[in-house]
Design an enzyme around this catalytic site. Structure first.
Site, mmCIF file in Angstrom:
data_model
loop_
_atom_site.group_PDB
_atom_site.id
_atom_site.type_symbol
_atom_site.label_atom_id
_atom_site.label_comp_id
_atom_site.label_asym_id
_atom_site.label_seq_id
_atom_site.Cartn_x
_atom_site.Cartn_y
_atom_site.Cartn_z
ATOM 1 N N GLU A 39 0.857 -1.195 0.000
ATOM 2 C CA GLU A 39 0.000 0.000 0.000
ATOM 3 C C GLU A 39 0.897 1.250 0.000
ATOM 4 O OE1 GLU A 39 -2.039 0.157 3.753
ATOM 5 O OE2 GLU A 39 -3.378 1.801 3.156
ATOM 6 N N LYS A 110 -9.384 2.346 -1.827
ATOM 7 C CA LYS A 110 -9.581 1.643 -0.547
ATOM 8 C C LYS A 110 -10.952 1.962 0.058
ATOM 9 C CE LYS A 110 -7.081 0.900 3.826
ATOM 10 N NZ LYS A 110 -5.818 1.224 4.535
ATOM 11 N N CYS A 144 -5.041 -3.303 2.609
ATOM 12 C CA CYS A 144 -4.755 -3.344 4.043
ATOM 13 C C CYS A 144 -5.996 -3.556 4.917
ATOM 14 C CB CYS A 144 -3.985 -2.093 4.443
ATOM 15 S SG CYS A 144 -2.999 -2.375 5.938
ATOM 16 N N VAL A 171 -0.131 -2.294 10.720
ATOM 17 C CA VAL A 171 0.405 -1.920 12.023
ATOM 18 C C VAL A 171 -0.201 -2.775 13.140
ATOM 19 C CG1 VAL A 171 1.018 0.437 11.363
ATOM 20 C CG2 VAL A 171 -1.247 0.004 12.235
HETATM 21 C C1 ACM Z 1 -3.882 -0.003 7.165
HETATM 22 O O1 ACM Z 1 -5.007 -0.117 6.670
HETATM 23 N N1 ACM Z 1 -2.916 0.613 6.516
HETATM 24 C C2 ACM Z 1 -3.596 -0.540 8.485
#
Ligand code: ACM
Length: 264
Positions: A39, A110, A144, A171
């Site tokens: 990402e 996203k 992510c 994370v």
């Molecule tokens: C994330 O969505 N970058 C944790």
């Protein structure tokens, strides 16, 4: 067989040109059919202001990331999925694009923004779609934190994804394990490409967990990287394994679904 790769590295915050040059060097000699990158691979992740994101967000078709990966895809005869910060007429998205050797570019924005991404990015409006990669293999993209919502992978699988390409900057500690279930319950391959390193911007600091992985349709780990290493791991898969959703002689992961029972 179809050779897929997962790339892990530490992007440098705000250093789009440096990141692109670094990626070009990592990729220059590869032979593969599809490689997935992290990402926001070309921009870094820990932003402090909208202006910071605006200063480096790119057009999905003509930006520096699109230029390099259009070129690499053609030169190497390989499809790539790459995360980048997108600017579409002033709206900023956390996006990824699938680049194909024939010059096609498909972009995903996203859907589920994580933490302070909500301060800087517009929630994605592209929907969770499936696109043909090299050889016509069907690839669905999610980014992510989309992992937290089983609907993301389920939607991609119901729309025919054989491989879920999953650029990440993780994370929290749970995604790698959760993706084994996403692959298993949907009977799809998944490629989670995570970044490494600790990124600091002013008084903000985030540590990213590495451990990028490629999973088969049973949720088994075919290859993974460590928490800290940079590199590209490759495996050969048979994407048609993802076409069968049969669990037992009497059970099918898709046709046994009871959507009328799932209303809330
Ligand atoms: C994330 O969505 N970058 C944790």
């Amino acid at each position: 067989m179809y050779k897929v790769g997962v790339l892990q590295f530490e992007p440098k915050l705000f250093q789009v040109d440096q990141n692109l040059n670094y990626l070009r060097k990592m990729l220059e000699d590869i032979e593969a059919d599809l490689v997935v990158l992290p990402e926001l691979a070309t921009s870094g992740y820990v932003f402090n202001s909208l202006d910071e994101v605006k200063s480096l967000a790119e057009d999905a078709k003509t930006g520096k990331t699109a230029q390099l990966f259009t070129q690499l895809s053609q030169e190497l005869d390989c499809s790539f999925v790459v995360g980048f910060a997108e600017n579409d007429q002033g709206k900023l998205y956390n996006s990824s694009s699938l680049f194909n050797p024939n010059g096609e570019i498909f972009t995903y924005r996203k859907t589920h923004l994580f933490f302070e991404e909500k301060l800087f990015f517009t929630p994605g409006d592209s929907g969770l779609n499936v696109y043909p990669a090299k050889g016509g293999v069907k690839v669905g993209m999610m980014i992510c934190f989309d992992w937290q919502f089983p609907e993301s992978a389920r939607t991609l699988a119901l729309r025919g994804a054989q491989i879920i390409a999953h650029p990440s900057n993780l994370v929290l500690p749970w995604c790698q394990k959760a993706m084994t279930i996403r692959s298993l319950e949907n009977r799809v391959f998944s490629i989670t490409s995570n970044r490494t390193g600790t990124e600091i911007n002013g008084d903000k600091e985030l540590y990213f967990t590495g451990m990028s992985q490629i999973l088969n349709t049973k949720g088994e780990v075919l290859t993974s990287l460590t928490k800290t290493e940079e590199g590209i791991n490759f495996v050969r898969i048979n994407p048609s394994d993802a076409l069968s959703k049969q669990v037992t002689e009497h059970n099918n992961a898709f046709t046994d679904r009871r959507p009328d029972m799932y209303q809330t």
